[in-house]
Design a protein around this motif. Sequence first.
Motif, mmCIF file in Angstrom:
data_model
loop_
_atom_site.group_PDB
_atom_site.id
_atom_site.type_symbol
_atom_site.label_atom_id
_atom_site.label_comp_id
_atom_site.label_asym_id
_atom_site.label_seq_id
_atom_site.Cartn_x
_atom_site.Cartn_y
_atom_site.Cartn_z
ATOM 1 N N ALA A 54 -11.843 -2.700 -7.059
ATOM 2 C CA ALA A 54 -11.780 -1.434 -7.787
ATOM 3 C C ALA A 54 -12.004 -0.238 -6.870
ATOM 4 N N VAL A 55 -12.794 -0.414 -5.825
ATOM 5 C CA VAL A 55 -13.006 0.677 -4.860
ATOM 6 C C VAL A 55 -11.707 0.960 -4.117
ATOM 7 N N VAL A 56 -11.035 -0.089 -3.685
ATOM 8 C CA VAL A 56 -9.761 0.069 -2.974
ATOM 9 C C VAL A 56 -8.745 0.759 -3.875
ATOM 10 N N GLU A 57 -8.656 0.326 -5.125
ATOM 11 C CA GLU A 57 -7.692 0.928 -6.049
ATOM 12 C C GLU A 57 -8.074 2.361 -6.392
ATOM 13 N N GLY A 58 -9.372 2.659 -6.414
ATOM 14 C CA GLY A 58 -9.812 4.030 -6.661
ATOM 15 C C GLY A 58 -9.348 4.980 -5.575
ATOM 16 N N LEU A 59 -9.441 4.544 -4.317
ATOM 17 C CA LEU A 59 -8.937 5.357 -3.200
ATOM 18 C C LEU A 59 -7.421 5.469 -3.252
ATOM 19 N N ALA A 60 -6.758 4.347 -3.505
ATOM 20 C CA ALA A 60 -5.289 4.331 -3.515
ATOM 21 C C ALA A 60 -4.725 5.202 -4.629
ATOM 22 N N GLY A 61 -5.409 5.206 -5.776
ATOM 23 C CA GLY A 61 -4.912 5.979 -6.911
ATOM 24 C C GLY A 61 -5.396 7.410 -6.950
ATOM 25 N N GLY A 62 -6.204 7.811 -5.954
ATOM 26 C CA GLY A 62 -6.706 9.175 -5.930
ATOM 27 C C GLY A 62 -7.803 9.443 -6.945
ATOM 28 N N HIS A 63 -8.450 8.376 -7.442
ATOM 29 C CA HIS A 63 -9.495 8.540 -8.455
ATOM 30 C C HIS A 63 -10.861 8.805 -7.838
ATOM 31 N N VAL A 64 -11.024 8.480 -6.559
ATOM 32 C CA VAL A 64 -12.253 8.801 -5.834
ATOM 33 C C VAL A 64 -11.867 9.429 -4.501
ATOM 34 N N ASP A 65 -12.794 10.215 -3.961
ATOM 35 C CA ASP A 65 -12.522 10.954 -2.721
ATOM 36 C C ASP A 65 -13.219 10.364 -1.504
ATOM 37 N N LEU A 66 -14.369 9.769 -1.729
ATOM 38 C CA LEU A 66 -15.206 9.259 -0.645
ATOM 39 C C LEU A 66 -15.792 7.927 -1.098
ATOM 40 N N ALA A 67 -15.764 6.932 -0.225
ATOM 41 C CA ALA A 67 -16.245 5.601 -0.618
ATOM 42 C C ALA A 67 -17.036 4.945 0.499
ATOM 43 N N TRP A 68 -18.095 4.261 0.104
ATOM 44 C CA TRP A 68 -18.891 3.441 1.019
ATOM 45 C C TRP A 68 -18.267 2.055 1.022
#
Length: 286
Positions: free
Chosen positions: A70-84
């Motif tokens: 879900a973190v990977v998909e969040g970055l790919a879909g533009g739903h999150v900006d910064l991820a650990w």
Amino acid sequence: MSRPALAAALVLALAVPAATRAQPKPVLRVTAIPDEAPNELIRKFEPLGAYLSKQVGMEVKFVPVTDYPAVVEGLAGGHVDLAWLGGFTFVQARRRTGNAIPIVQRAEDAHFHSKFITRPGSGISRLEDLKGKTFAFGSPSSTSGHLMPRYYLLQAGIDPEKDFSHFAFSGTHDATAKWVEGGKVDAGALNESVWKKLVDEKKIDPAKVVVFYTTPDFYDYNWTVRGDLDPKLVQKLKAAFLALDPANPEQKKILDLQRASRYVETRPENYAGIESAARSAGLVKD
């Protein structure tokens, strides 16, 4: 006043408040791989989020996720900006998006390790002793809880699918430790940083669970931004992390919660070894 003139005046009167109305404050959406219990992730992030908000002039919102993909998909879909991310999750994000950018890592992440643990008296003192045993990994996408342990097991001639009597994924590093301590499995592998925290906080009894193997070092965690994030904001975020100073008591609290001595810059090339190990372990295919 004529009707057209009156109508125009009313439109102008209504338009002025709309034009002067305060615009919503921009929000920086941040997430993290769920490698520990959700309440622990939030506890660790809150002071860092408040610090980043002051440094970049934006509201910072933590977006919890249920699993690593879900973190990977969040970055790919533009739903999150910064991820650990862990090293392997970064490789997955980079392959999925083509432009995810790692900006900083803890100084410790350049020399990270996985710990293999068991109970005293289990008869396990080396990797080869794991044949026929039960075993726990963390998450399937975890670098230190699955990828690198699997890689070094294969190097030692242990194929998890063939040589364990049974293996399972606990989901998190702390759960792996508890599974071993409670006898649910004979052995397991986890992040060395979480292992140290569990021992230091007396959440695991080192008389009941012991380390029998430590992997060679590898690059692991980093903070990654989505590739299309405003470059000026990216630079502000990088500068904010790099400015955290252990000599400042308030900032040391933030660093301690992140289990970091300090942050240093990182780059995609640092994770080439992780991608190579993932190919060797059959977890990445071109």
